[in-house]
Scaffold this motif. Sequence first.
Motif, mmCIF file in Angstrom:
data_model
loop_
_atom_site.group_PDB
_atom_site.id
_atom_site.type_symbol
_atom_site.label_atom_id
_atom_site.label_comp_id
_atom_site.label_asym_id
_atom_site.label_seq_id
_atom_site.Cartn_x
_atom_site.Cartn_y
_atom_site.Cartn_z
ATOM 1 N N MET A 148 0.849 -1.189 0.000
ATOM 2 C CA MET A 148 0.000 0.000 0.000
ATOM 3 C C MET A 148 0.891 1.247 0.000
ATOM 4 O O MET A 148 2.098 1.148 0.222
ATOM 5 N N PRO A 149 0.320 2.434 -0.249
ATOM 6 C CA PRO A 149 1.136 3.655 -0.193
ATOM 7 C C PRO A 149 1.847 3.801 1.148
ATOM 8 O O PRO A 149 1.274 3.526 2.210
ATOM 9 N N GLY A 150 3.105 4.192 1.092
ATOM 10 C CA GLY A 150 3.891 4.321 2.311
ATOM 11 C C GLY A 150 5.111 5.197 2.088
ATOM 12 O O GLY A 150 5.287 5.792 1.033
ATOM 13 N N ARG A 151 5.969 5.220 3.100
ATOM 14 C CA ARG A 151 7.144 6.088 3.046
ATOM 15 C C ARG A 151 8.408 5.254 2.867
ATOM 16 O O ARG A 151 8.386 4.230 2.208
ATOM 17 N N PHE A 152 9.538 5.702 3.431
ATOM 18 C CA PHE A 152 10.814 5.023 3.198
ATOM 19 C C PHE A 152 10.772 3.550 3.619
ATOM 20 O O PHE A 152 11.285 2.675 2.919
ATOM 21 N N GLU A 181 -2.258 6.062 -8.735
ATOM 22 C CA GLU A 181 -1.914 7.482 -8.641
ATOM 23 C C GLU A 181 -0.677 7.690 -7.778
ATOM 24 O O GLU A 181 0.223 8.463 -8.132
ATOM 25 N N TYR A 182 -0.618 6.967 -6.673
ATOM 26 C CA TYR A 182 0.502 7.130 -5.749
ATOM 27 C C TYR A 182 1.796 6.576 -6.336
ATOM 28 O O TYR A 182 2.871 7.163 -6.165
ATOM 29 N N TYR A 183 1.703 5.446 -7.034
ATOM 30 C CA TYR A 183 2.905 4.732 -7.462
ATOM 31 C C TYR A 183 3.254 4.903 -8.942
ATOM 32 O O TYR A 183 4.185 4.253 -9.426
ATOM 33 N N GLN A 184 2.535 5.757 -9.679
ATOM 34 C CA GLN A 184 2.791 5.838 -11.114
ATOM 35 C C GLN A 184 4.212 6.325 -11.428
ATOM 36 O O GLN A 184 4.853 5.836 -12.371
ATOM 37 N N ASP A 185 4.727 7.268 -10.636
ATOM 38 C CA ASP A 185 6.093 7.751 -10.883
ATOM 39 C C ASP A 185 7.125 6.672 -10.573
ATOM 40 O O ASP A 185 8.139 6.535 -11.276
ATOM 41 N N LEU A 186 6.872 5.912 -9.510
ATOM 42 C CA LEU A 186 7.779 4.818 -9.162
ATOM 43 C C LEU A 186 7.770 3.756 -10.256
ATOM 44 O O LEU A 186 8.828 3.238 -10.638
ATOM 45 N N LEU A 187 6.593 3.435 -10.778
ATOM 46 C CA LEU A 187 6.513 2.438 -11.840
ATOM 47 C C LEU A 187 7.189 2.946 -13.110
ATOM 48 O O LEU A 187 7.819 2.173 -13.832
ATOM 49 N N PHE A 188 7.078 4.251 -13.374
ATOM 50 C CA PHE A 188 7.794 4.836 -14.519
ATOM 51 C C PHE A 188 9.298 4.621 -14.360
ATOM 52 O O PHE A 188 9.994 4.280 -15.318
ATOM 53 N N LEU A 208 2.186 -6.415 -9.878
ATOM 54 C CA LEU A 208 0.890 -6.006 -10.404
ATOM 55 C C LEU A 208 0.516 -4.669 -9.786
ATOM 56 O O LEU A 208 0.397 -4.546 -8.568
ATOM 57 N N LEU A 209 0.331 -3.640 -10.633
ATOM 58 C CA LEU A 209 -0.134 -2.332 -10.171
ATOM 59 C C LEU A 209 -1.632 -2.260 -10.392
ATOM 60 O O LEU A 209 -2.117 -2.474 -11.506
ATOM 61 N N THR A 210 -2.377 -1.925 -9.347
ATOM 62 C CA THR A 210 -3.837 -1.924 -9.457
ATOM 63 C C THR A 210 -4.467 -0.985 -8.447
ATOM 64 O O THR A 210 -3.847 -0.602 -7.458
ATOM 65 N N ASP A 211 -5.736 -0.656 -8.723
ATOM 66 C CA ASP A 211 -6.563 0.082 -7.769
ATOM 67 C C ASP A 211 -7.745 -0.771 -7.334
ATOM 68 O O ASP A 211 -8.679 -0.260 -6.707
ATOM 69 N N SER A 212 -7.713 -2.041 -7.666
ATOM 70 C CA SER A 212 -8.842 -2.929 -7.399
ATOM 71 C C SER A 212 -8.464 -4.018 -6.398
ATOM 72 O O SER A 212 -7.546 -4.799 -6.645
ATOM 73 N N VAL A 213 -9.182 -4.066 -5.290
ATOM 74 C CA VAL A 213 -8.964 -5.133 -4.307
ATOM 75 C C VAL A 213 -9.293 -6.483 -4.930
ATOM 76 O O VAL A 213 -8.573 -7.469 -4.730
#
Length: 243
Positions: A148-152, A181-188, A208-213
């Motif tokens: 999930m979205p997180g920090r360092f 949205e949170y991880y799109q830059d990291l995936l780039f 797998l990048l997703t917004d669906s549980v």
Amino acid sequence: MENVAKKLPGKKKIYLNGNQNRREELKFAWKVFKEFIKGFRKLYFIGPGITVFGSARFDTENKYYKVAVQFGKEIAKIGFTTITGGGPGIMEAANKGAFEAVGKSVGINIELPHEQHLNPYVNTSVTFTHFFTRKVLLVKYSYAFIIMPGRFGTMDEFFETLTLIQTRTIEQFPIVLFGTEYYQDLLFTIHNMADKGTITKDDLKLVLLTDSVDEAMQHIQKYVDDNYKLVQKRKPSRWLLEK
């Protein structure tokens, strides 16, 4: 004569502080060994798990907190143990979901200078002094990982787990990166690594990048169904997945 860097007066002691004399090094090694044994004994009967990583800073009204609660419930529904770092935020949310669904809820906590409290939704817990021993246990009993979205700390857990899978140090367990949205830059950045040849194109399939549980859980369930079967061992409380 040994060359040892001495700590200046008034400086707070930290856990990993360079070379020490032989006695101190042995004491440190023994402490690490005891931490591992404590963790192995405490978690031996938790059954197959799915680890949820994420920020400790999200409150109950945050959208990702609510999603993590749903993940905990879905993990319990398919018969797996929900494993987290045991703290607040996303960790609390995933444990809460599992707890409310009457599933197994495990917290692997860490001692920090600003004391991270254990959330109230775990029914099995163990607390570590060192991050590296804790991370071993967060990976050891899991057959899938939800980031999930997180920090360092979350990034550290994500990339270490991904490295272990990429290098086949552990099985090719599914990793779900939740939050486009949170991880799109990291995936780039990860795709750019593939373009530059520092990883292979096949390595991109490990995440797998997703917004669906639902998509995340179906991805995990398919991997489990294709590779394992659930078997009961000796005690009713001990379930294992076998190839």
